[in-house]
Write a protein that holds these residues in place. Structure first.
Motif, short mmCIF file in Angstrom:
data_model
loop_
_atom_site.label_atom_id
_atom_site.label_comp_id
_atom_site.label_asym_id
_atom_site.label_seq_id
_atom_site.Cartn_x
_atom_site.Cartn_y
_atom_site.Cartn_z
N UNK A 134 0.85 -1.19 0.00
CA UNK A 134 0.00 0.00 0.00
C UNK A 134 0.89 1.25 0.00
N UNK A 135 0.41 2.28 -0.66
CA UNK A 135 1.10 3.56 -0.53
C UNK A 135 0.28 4.42 0.43
N UNK A 145 -4.55 13.82 -6.41
CA UNK A 145 -4.97 12.80 -7.39
C UNK A 145 -3.75 11.92 -7.58
N UNK A 146 -3.90 10.64 -7.27
CA UNK A 146 -2.73 9.79 -7.16
C UNK A 146 -2.73 8.74 -8.28
N UNK A 147 -1.59 8.61 -8.97
CA UNK A 147 -1.43 7.69 -10.09
C UNK A 147 -0.20 6.83 -9.84
N UNK A 148 -0.31 5.56 -10.22
CA UNK A 148 0.83 4.67 -10.01
C UNK A 148 1.05 3.86 -11.28
N UNK A 149 2.26 3.92 -11.80
CA UNK A 149 2.62 3.24 -13.06
C UNK A 149 1.57 3.50 -14.14
N UNK A 150 1.10 4.74 -14.22
CA UNK A 150 0.20 5.14 -15.29
C UNK A 150 -1.28 4.91 -15.04
N UNK A 151 -1.63 4.38 -13.87
CA UNK A 151 -3.06 4.13 -13.55
C UNK A 151 -3.48 5.00 -12.37
N UNK A 152 -4.72 5.45 -12.42
CA UNK A 152 -5.20 6.26 -11.29
C UNK A 152 -5.53 5.37 -10.10
N UNK A 153 -5.00 5.73 -8.94
CA UNK A 153 -5.33 4.99 -7.72
C UNK A 153 -6.55 5.61 -7.04
N UNK A 154 -6.65 6.92 -7.12
CA UNK A 154 -7.79 7.58 -6.49
C UNK A 154 -7.46 9.02 -6.15
N UNK A 155 -8.40 9.62 -5.45
CA UNK A 155 -8.31 11.04 -5.13
C UNK A 155 -8.55 11.22 -3.64
N UNK A 156 -7.89 12.18 -3.04
CA UNK A 156 -8.17 12.46 -1.63
C UNK A 156 -8.32 13.96 -1.43
N UNK A 157 -9.33 14.30 -0.65
CA UNK A 157 -9.60 15.71 -0.38
C UNK A 157 -9.41 15.98 1.10
N UNK A 159 -6.45 18.51 3.60
CA UNK A 159 -5.01 18.71 3.63
C UNK A 159 -4.28 18.19 4.85
N UNK A 160 -4.98 17.58 5.80
CA UNK A 160 -4.31 17.31 7.08
C UNK A 160 -4.52 15.90 7.62
N UNK A 161 -5.01 15.02 6.80
CA UNK A 161 -5.31 13.68 7.31
C UNK A 161 -4.74 12.61 6.36
N UNK A 162 -4.49 11.41 6.90
CA UNK A 162 -3.84 10.37 6.10
C UNK A 162 -4.80 9.60 5.21
N UNK A 163 -4.22 8.96 4.19
CA UNK A 163 -5.01 8.08 3.31
C UNK A 163 -4.06 7.09 2.66
N UNK A 164 -4.61 5.98 2.22
CA UNK A 164 -3.75 5.00 1.54
C UNK A 164 -4.48 4.33 0.39
N UNK A 165 -3.67 3.84 -0.55
CA UNK A 165 -4.20 3.08 -1.70
C UNK A 165 -3.36 1.82 -1.86
N UNK A 166 -4.03 0.76 -2.30
CA UNK A 166 -3.30 -0.48 -2.54
C UNK A 166 -2.65 -0.43 -3.93
N UNK A 167 -1.40 -0.91 -4.02
CA UNK A 167 -0.70 -0.92 -5.31
C UNK A 167 -0.24 -2.32 -5.72
N UNK A 168 -0.65 -3.33 -4.96
CA UNK A 168 -0.15 -4.70 -5.15
C UNK A 168 -0.15 -5.13 -6.62
N UNK A 210 5.61 3.24 1.86
CA UNK A 210 5.07 2.02 1.26
C UNK A 210 4.95 1.02 2.39
N UNK A 211 3.79 0.43 2.51
CA UNK A 211 3.57 -0.53 3.59
C UNK A 211 3.38 -1.90 2.97
#
Ligand code: GCB
Length: 611
Positions: A134-135, A145-157, A159-168, A210-211
């Motif tokens: 996970x990132x 707006x987060x992209x990984x190796x050319x694919x969109x992972x998602x969006x987060x709105x 400014x002060x809190x954490x978020x994660x996306x899976x990249x497996x 990266x977790x």
């Protein structure tokens, strides 16, 4: 006995509701104690004020197209041969440090509000083929707006809190590229809105990690003392994965000789209920943290958790069933070392050391969630914490999206910090003008918070007003005061509201039978500027405001503490007076270069003398 059981069932119910409300979020907690690979350091960046890398020339987002053209920055395109036309190149672009704001790193971006693209390339070999990755972003201001190796992972709105996306599924062993479009444009419907009194730092302002986890792993847990039974530690554990039903999770607290196992339900969740008669309670004088170990298969996760209760009792606040006076100070998340947005352990340590030196047992982290170092350190140092949602001044109360956004930001900070003993108050908002839509908005936030976390108190920094038109008598006339557990308000008699001597003419008539915390008072002073105590901006004027205010506040019967404004001078574009403010709000007790002003000692003497 029956009654005890039904209370226990009720609390388990409340904790289970918690998961239902947050099932979509998947936030991984306690990244502090997990094995991670840091993605901090130098990233390439492209400043993109027209969002040319996001929209094509017909102003359609590239990411909505089936085969986005090379012009889409998230594709990280490179010319295939000498004829290829590509008008950007991340690898040839300048670099910027992560974490940190762009404003104080790059002179030409000081006042920039808009889009900047960040890119980090890296290799990563998993320790086990079946593991997942996970990132995790601790914070990006404001939209990512987060992209990984050319694919969109998602969006987060927010400014002060954490978020994660899976990249497996997208991860390769080499040449991965993580691209983040960061946009810090202020917007009317956003949280916060267009107008604030702090600097709108942009960027990837906190750590990126990266977790790596096993296929099924411990994602989340809530382990706190039951507010109704101080011999019971209760909460839940939540697994993540495809094979998480009916699984055993072991919970060990060696110092309490607790070793127990719970079994998850169909959704991978299990309620936790532990008992001990020998709990060494966490308090400001004894910030004792227990090692708590959770184990599920190969996944073992440790945390350091304090156990305490926090309650109101009539007009008092009780920590572990004893009355406590909150000797506080408000703090903005700015680095006292570098200037700019604070993000490091050292920043947190310096701020909290100063608070300790001032004699504080409590801090108000204004006006948005601060980084996790702050609450982790507060846990260790025995400092109580007020955490705040950035619902500030004139939010778009009628807008449903705005509400969802505010609720989401609040959920994320609660999720992150629900195991921190230091955190005792969730604040819904600051100085919001009363109206029906605002009351509904805040009341819904409070309801939501209580459902997520029944172990802490709810408040908001409200405003005071004249009592029945008489300006010498002050009161709190706000229906949200009926909703909060702790009645807090800001007041500036002696600064925005008359001269310091006016404090002596004011009496308080507070009718709510609740503990009162003054969330702000203060005055501006330029360090080193001296004069008589009626001269604005001198240290003497500020000192006098503190002397007079402390006397005035003694007249509030329900007073249980305060958090004056503010520990350190901080940057704010509203503050333009040359030679005095120069872009800083000067209400700090300490200047931005670390010098203590006279008022610091007034408050310190007061706190040192107070039990
Ligand atoms: C307030 C606000 C705070 C400001 C402060 C001031 O009431 O809550 O954000 O910075 O006053 O200095 O005016």
């Amino acid at each position: 006995m029956v009654k005890k059981n039904s209370i226990t069932l009720f609390l388990i119910g409340v904790f289970l509701v918690f998961f239902q409300l947050n099932a979509q979020e998947n936030l991984i907690v306690n990244t502090y104690n997990r094995t991670v690979k840091s993605l901090n350091g130098q990233w390439n960046y492209i400043v993109d004020p027209y969002e040319n890398g996001f929209y094509n020339y017909r102003y359609e987002p590239f990411e909505n197209q089936e085969n986005p053209a090379n012009g889409a920055f998230f594709t990280n395109a490179k010319p295939k041969d000498k004829t290829d036309l590509i008008e950007y190149d991340f690898d040839l672009s300048d670099v910027i440090e992560v974490p940190s704001d762009w404003n104080t790193q790059k002179e030409n971006l000081y006042y920039y509000e808009g889009t900047v693209w960040y890119k980090k390339s890296f290799d990563f070999v998993k320790t086990n083929q079946t593991n997942r990755v996970f990132v995790y972003f601790e914070a990006v201001n404001y939209q990512a707006d987060v992209y990984f190796n050319g694919k969109k992972l998602g969006k987060h709105i927010g400014g002060f809190t954490p978020f994660n996306f899976e990249v497996t599924d997208l991860l390769k062993e080499s040449d991965n590229f993580l691209i983040v479009k960061v946009d810090n444009k202020r917007k009317k419907d956003a949280v916060p809105t267009l107008n604030t009194d702090w600097f709108n730092y942009g960027g990837i302002t906190r750590d990126v990690k990266l977790i790596e986890t096993s296929a099924n792993f411990i994602q989340d847990y809530f382990i706190q003392l039951n507010p109704k039974n101080n011999q019971q530690i209760s909460g839940f554990v939540q697994l993540n994965g495809t094979n998480i039903a009916n699984k055993e999770v072991f919970i060990t607290i060696p110092a309490l000789k607790i070793k127990t196992k719970v079994v998850t339900n169909a959704k991978g969740k299990a309620a936790i209920e532990l008992y001990s008669k020998k709990i060494n309670y966490w308090s400001t004088k004894n910030p004792y943290l227990y090692d708590v170990i959770l184990k599920f298969g190969d996944d073992e996760l440790k945390d350091q958790i304090g156990f305490r209760t926090i309650k109101t009792n009539g007009q008092e606040i009780h920590l572990n069933n004893s009355k406590i006076f909150l000797k506080g100070i408000s703090i903005h998340e700015e680095s006292p070392i570098r200037g700019g947005r604070g993000y490091s352990v050292e920043d947190a340590q310096q701020l909290l050391n100063w608070a300790k030196e001032l004699g504080c047992n409590y801090v108000r982290l204004a006006h948005y969630p601060h980084n996790e170092h702050m609450v982790r350190l507060a846990d260790k140092m025995g400092i109580l914490v007020w955490e705040e949602n950035p619902v500030y001044w004139t939010i778009a109360w009628d807008n449903k999206e705005t509400y969802k956004n505010a609720e989401n930001q609040l959920s994320e900070v609660i999720n992150r910090d629900k195991n921190r003993a230091s955190v005792i108050i969730w604040s819904m908002a600051n100085e919001t003008p009363t109206s029906e839509p605002r009351n509904i908005f805040l009341t819904n936030l409070a309801k939501h918070t209580r459902a997520l976390d029944p172990t802490r108190l709810i408040s908001a920094a409200l405003e005071q007003s004249n009592y029945q038109g008489d300006s010498s008598v002050r009161t709190i006339h706000d229906s949200f005061a009926d909703v909060v557990d702790v009645l807090s308000f800001n007041q500036y008699v002696g600064w925005y509201d008359g001269l310091p001597e006016k404090c002596g003419q004011i009496t308080w008539k507070i009718t709510q039978n609740k503990p009162v915390l003054i969330s702000e008072f203060g005055a501006g002073a330029k360090v080193g500027l001296h004069g008589d105590k009626l001269t604005r901006w001198t240290e003497e004027y500020q000192e006098d405001v503190y002397v007079q205010t402390l006397k005035m506040l003694e007249g509030i019967e329900q007073l249980q503490g305060f958090s004056p404004w503010i520990l350190v001078d901080f940057k704010s574009p509203r503050r333009v007076l040359p030679k005095i403010q120069d872009g800083y709000n000067r209400k700090g007790l300490i200047s931005d270069d670390g010098q203590k002003k006279k008022a610091f000692y007034v408050l310190k003497n007061f706190y040192d003398a107070k039990n």
